[in-house]
Design an enzyme around this catalytic site. Sequence first.
Site, PDB file in Angstrom:
ATOM      1  N   SER A 143      10.973   7.690  -1.349  1.00 34.20           N
ATOM      2  CA  SER A 143       9.717   6.988  -1.121  1.00 34.20           C
ATOM      3  C   SER A 143       8.759   7.961  -0.464  1.00 34.20           C
ATOM      4  O   SER A 143       9.185   8.974   0.128  1.00 34.20           O
ATOM      5  CB  SER A 143       9.954   5.786  -0.197  1.00 34.20           C
ATOM      6  OG  SER A 143       8.736   5.231   0.278  1.00 34.20           O
ATOM      7  N   TYR A 156      13.800   1.442   7.118  1.00 30.02           N
ATOM      8  CA  TYR A 156      13.454   1.953   5.786  1.00 30.02           C
ATOM      9  C   TYR A 156      13.032   3.412   5.865  1.00 30.02           C
ATOM     10  O   TYR A 156      13.492   4.252   5.079  1.00 30.02           O
ATOM     11  CB  TYR A 156      12.327   1.094   5.198  1.00 30.02           C
ATOM     12  CG  TYR A 156      11.995   1.390   3.765  1.00 30.02           C
ATOM     13  CD1 TYR A 156      12.725   0.798   2.731  1.00 30.02           C
ATOM     14  CD2 TYR A 156      10.942   2.238   3.423  1.00 30.02           C
ATOM     15  CE1 TYR A 156      12.408   1.053   1.408  1.00 30.02           C
ATOM     16  CE2 TYR A 156      10.628   2.501   2.100  1.00 30.02           C
ATOM     17  CZ  TYR A 156      11.357   1.905   1.101  1.00 30.02           C
ATOM     18  OH  TYR A 156      11.056   2.168  -0.218  1.00 30.02           O
TER      19      TYR A 156
END
Length: 261
Positions: A143, A156
């Site tokens: 990401s 995350y």
Amino acid sequence: MSLKGKSAVVTGSTSGIGLGIARALAGAGADIMLNGFGDAGEIEQIRAGLETEFVVKAAFSGVDLTKGDQAKKLVTDAEAAFGKVDILVNNAGIQTVAPVDEFPEDRWELIVALNLSSNFYTTKAALPGMKQRGWGRIINIASAHGLVASPYKAAYVAAKHGVVGFTKVVALETAEQGITCNAICPGFVKTPLVEGQIGEQAKANNMTEEQVVREVILASQPTKKFVEVDDLGALSVFLAGDHAGSITGAALQVDGGWVAR
């Protein structure tokens, strides 16, 4: 670019980014092992649809990737179905948003297990066969949050930074064995999960959905456009091919300029 004769495992591939990548790899000729949660009938339609549309073999394994032995079983299931695993795409992931001092501890454990630890277990299981054949492609879907941080996303961000670091280690260890390992770092992609967040944010902030997209969701992306799933699929196909043999250990940004800031 042809991947005919190759077989691929794509985690979290019953919807969203993972399904888009699975379709792209199948479109290039690779046999596909699907994995994920969802309605059994819908998953079977996806599996059968891949075989019909792209004339490849497609199978499904519903293992729970938060458990190490199950993550390794996904690879052995694919080897049983196709005889080998040439391409491994670690895509599965989840998200929870909360301040660190309020972050639910069970969600921390779950996010780290799925977003990071599962990559270790599947890679560990796939590497022996790749080394034996002298060829392999590992693609980890990280990401933009694997390179930069945002508030309230501790688990995350930590996991995705870990994915990028893990990618580099695997690339260095396999550099002379015909195996590459790279991370793709997307910005915001318009998946069903994100679409649901748009509506929720609009109601919560008394904004139009268009305002939420531009001023909230895509505030970090200079293009003010969502990343397309098809773009991630096309990049995955390229990284899985022979022409990308010298690309390894890279964290490739597909983020509309987010990390350029």
